[in-house]
Design a protein around this motif. Structure first.
Motif, PDB file in Angstrom:
ATOM      1  N   ILE A 175      -6.361  92.248  -8.282  1.00 37.40           N
ATOM      2  CA  ILE A 175      -7.663  91.828  -8.753  1.00 37.40           C
ATOM      3  C   ILE A 175      -8.245  90.805  -7.815  1.00 37.40           C
ATOM      4  N   LEU A 176      -7.661  89.599  -7.901  1.00 41.90           N
ATOM      5  CA  LEU A 176      -8.068  88.480  -6.984  1.00 41.90           C
ATOM      6  C   LEU A 176      -8.522  88.839  -5.591  1.00 41.90           C
ATOM      7  N   THR A 177      -7.759  89.802  -5.132  1.00 43.91           N
ATOM      8  CA  THR A 177      -7.956  90.251  -3.517  1.00 43.91           C
ATOM      9  C   THR A 177      -8.817  91.558  -3.639  1.00 43.91           C
ATOM     10  N   HIS A 178      -9.523  92.081  -4.639  1.00 43.42           N
ATOM     11  CA  HIS A 178     -10.237  93.451  -4.588  1.00 43.42           C
ATOM     12  C   HIS A 178     -11.474  93.190  -3.893  1.00 43.42           C
ATOM     13  N   PRO A 179     -11.564  94.215  -3.044  1.00 42.11           N
ATOM     14  CA  PRO A 179     -12.880  94.204  -2.143  1.00 42.11           C
ATOM     15  C   PRO A 179     -14.041  93.999  -2.907  1.00 42.11           C
ATOM     16  N   CYS A 199      -7.384  87.416 -18.715  1.00 39.09           N
ATOM     17  CA  CYS A 199      -6.135  86.737 -17.939  1.00 39.09           C
ATOM     18  C   CYS A 199      -5.336  85.844 -18.949  1.00 39.09           C
ATOM     19  N   TYR A 200      -6.319  85.120 -19.580  1.00 39.12           N
ATOM     20  CA  TYR A 200      -5.509  83.584 -19.910  1.00 39.12           C
ATOM     21  C   TYR A 200      -5.722  83.440 -21.436  1.00 39.12           C
ATOM     22  N   ASP A 201      -6.340  84.325 -22.326  1.00 37.44           N
ATOM     23  CA  ASP A 201      -6.484  84.072 -23.702  1.00 37.44           C
ATOM     24  C   ASP A 201      -6.051  85.441 -24.381  1.00 37.44           C
ATOM     25  N   LEU A 202      -4.593  85.738 -24.140  1.00 38.36           N
ATOM     26  CA  LEU A 202      -4.370  86.988 -24.747  1.00 38.36           C
ATOM     27  C   LEU A 202      -4.184  87.170 -26.301  1.00 38.36           C
ATOM     28  N   LEU A 236      -1.003  92.332 -21.486  1.00 37.86           N
ATOM     29  CA  LEU A 236      -1.339  91.601 -20.057  1.00 37.86           C
ATOM     30  C   LEU A 236      -1.541  92.924 -19.148  1.00 37.86           C
ATOM     31  N   ARG A 237      -0.829  93.752 -19.300  1.00 36.77           N
ATOM     32  CA  ARG A 237      -0.920  95.063 -18.373  1.00 36.77           C
ATOM     33  C   ARG A 237      -2.271  95.785 -18.726  1.00 36.77           C
ATOM     34  N   LEU A 238      -2.539  95.760 -19.974  1.00 36.58           N
ATOM     35  CA  LEU A 238      -3.930  96.655 -20.200  1.00 36.58           C
ATOM     36  C   LEU A 238      -5.168  95.572 -19.719  1.00 36.58           C
ATOM     37  N   SER A 239      -5.194  94.127 -20.066  1.00 34.95           N
ATOM     38  CA  SER A 239      -5.820  93.439 -19.660  1.00 34.95           C
ATOM     39  C   SER A 239      -6.385  93.220 -18.313  1.00 34.95           C
ATOM     40  N   PHE A 240      -5.138  93.795 -17.417  1.00 39.04           N
ATOM     41  CA  PHE A 240      -5.486  93.682 -15.904  1.00 39.04           C
ATOM     42  C   PHE A 240      -6.330  95.049 -15.750  1.00 39.04           C
ATOM     43  N   PRO A 251     -11.254 103.215 -11.757  1.00 34.98           N
ATOM     44  CA  PRO A 251     -11.008 104.329 -12.968  1.00 34.98           C
ATOM     45  C   PRO A 251      -9.697 104.278 -13.718  1.00 34.98           C
ATOM     46  N   VAL A 252      -9.281 103.102 -13.955  1.00 39.72           N
ATOM     47  CA  VAL A 252      -7.808 102.874 -14.398  1.00 39.72           C
ATOM     48  C   VAL A 252      -7.848 103.128 -16.098  1.00 39.72           C
ATOM     49  N   LEU A 253      -9.203 103.171 -16.606  1.00 41.65           N
ATOM     50  CA  LEU A 253      -8.949 103.556 -18.083  1.00 41.65           C
ATOM     51  C   LEU A 253      -9.919 104.501 -18.478  1.00 41.65           C
ATOM     52  N   LYS A 254      -9.851 105.421 -19.427  1.00 35.93           N
ATOM     53  CA  LYS A 254     -10.493 106.613 -19.432  1.00 35.93           C
ATOM     54  C   LYS A 254     -11.269 106.487 -20.686  1.00 35.93           C
TER      55      LYS A 254
END
Length: 263
Positions: A175-179, A199-202, A236-240, A251-254
């Motif tokens: 995410i941090l390095t995403h174009p 990221c920080y308040d699950l 956390l994986r879902l939050s990412f 398109p990582v969520l439908k």
């Protein structure tokens, strides 16, 4: 660009690249410098670090941040970045260190686990795999290098329990390095809030997922919902994925059909 140039200026000259070489190191109470590295740190906490520490301390995320962290903003991109708050004593000691060592050792942050190794990672946008480079950080005060125990990088990673940290932190690094987020346009205030929440308040993010419109909008099966309710790692994986969908356009969520048309 290598870590010798991108690392903080005060340690750039202390980094030695590691390829297939071994290094000598051991840290234990008998080493004269024991816990000397646990002070006056600007220690960045990854989302997975925060997840592990708050669970270890039996705190919800809000209380953990109030007591133990401070947030700074990446000036160029506007990312909220979380750092561990040192004590206010003269030595600026880590709040989790004692004379006997780290009191949260099993859940200590990735940077502490990795030391005295430094890891530089990046996502290859062509084949999508993580590329890594490793360095030894030779700080002047550290006497652990005088010990006889030899390590390869692979042995050190396994011994320090870094596999799960790398797995989760690679997703954050993507995410941090995403174009899409590195085009020179900083995040808006609302986007910063979204980023911090996910990221920080699950704890708040879970309430957002389970009690808001999220489930109505996105297709999540029962198995996945059960997983995020019971395991913070899955949450956390879902939050990412949500950040990548919302801020990066991946398109990582439908979405359900009725919401696709309205988008």
């Amino acid at each position: 660009m290598t870590l010798e140039y991108t690392a903080p200026e005060e340690i750039q000259g202390l980094l030695k690249p590691l390829a297939d070489e071994t290094f000598s190191f051991a840290c234990h109470p008998g080493v004269p410098c024991f816990t000397e590295c646990c002070r006056d740190l600007k220690l960045l906490l990854t989302p997975y670090d925060v997840l592990r520490l708050k669970k270890r301390l039996a705190l919800d995320a809000s209380d953990f941040h109030e007591v133990h962290t401070r947030t700074e903003f990446d000036e160029q991109r506007g990312f909220p970045m979380v750092f561990l708050e040192m004590k206010t004593d003269e030595r600026k000691t880590c709040p989790f260190v004692s004379q006997k060592g780290c009191i949260v050792y099993e859940d200590r942050p990735a940077a502490c686990r990795t030391y005295p190794i430094a890891r530089a990672s990046r996502m290859h946008r062509g084949h999508g795999r993580v590329q890594e480079d490793y360095y030894v950080l030779h700080e002047e005060h550290c006497r652990g290098f005088e010990e006889n125990q030899q390590w390869t990088v692979e042995e050190w990673i396994k011994d320090q329990g870094l596999e799960s940290y790398h797995h989760m932190n690679n997703q954050w690094m993507e995410i941090l390095t995403h174009p899409r987020l590195n085009q020179g346009k900083p995040l808006s205030s609302r986007q910063q809030q979204m980023f911090f929440l996910a990221c920080y308040d699950l704890d708040k993010f879970k309430r957002f997922i389970l009690s808001g419109r999220f489930i109505d909008i996105f297709e999540l099966d029962r198995k996945e919902l059960d997983a995020i309710e019971s395991r913070d790692e899955d949450l956390l994986r879902l939050s990412f994925r949500w950040i990548r969908f919302s801020l990066c356009g991946d398109p990582v969520l439908k979405m359900r059909e009725q919401y696709k048309k309205a988008r």
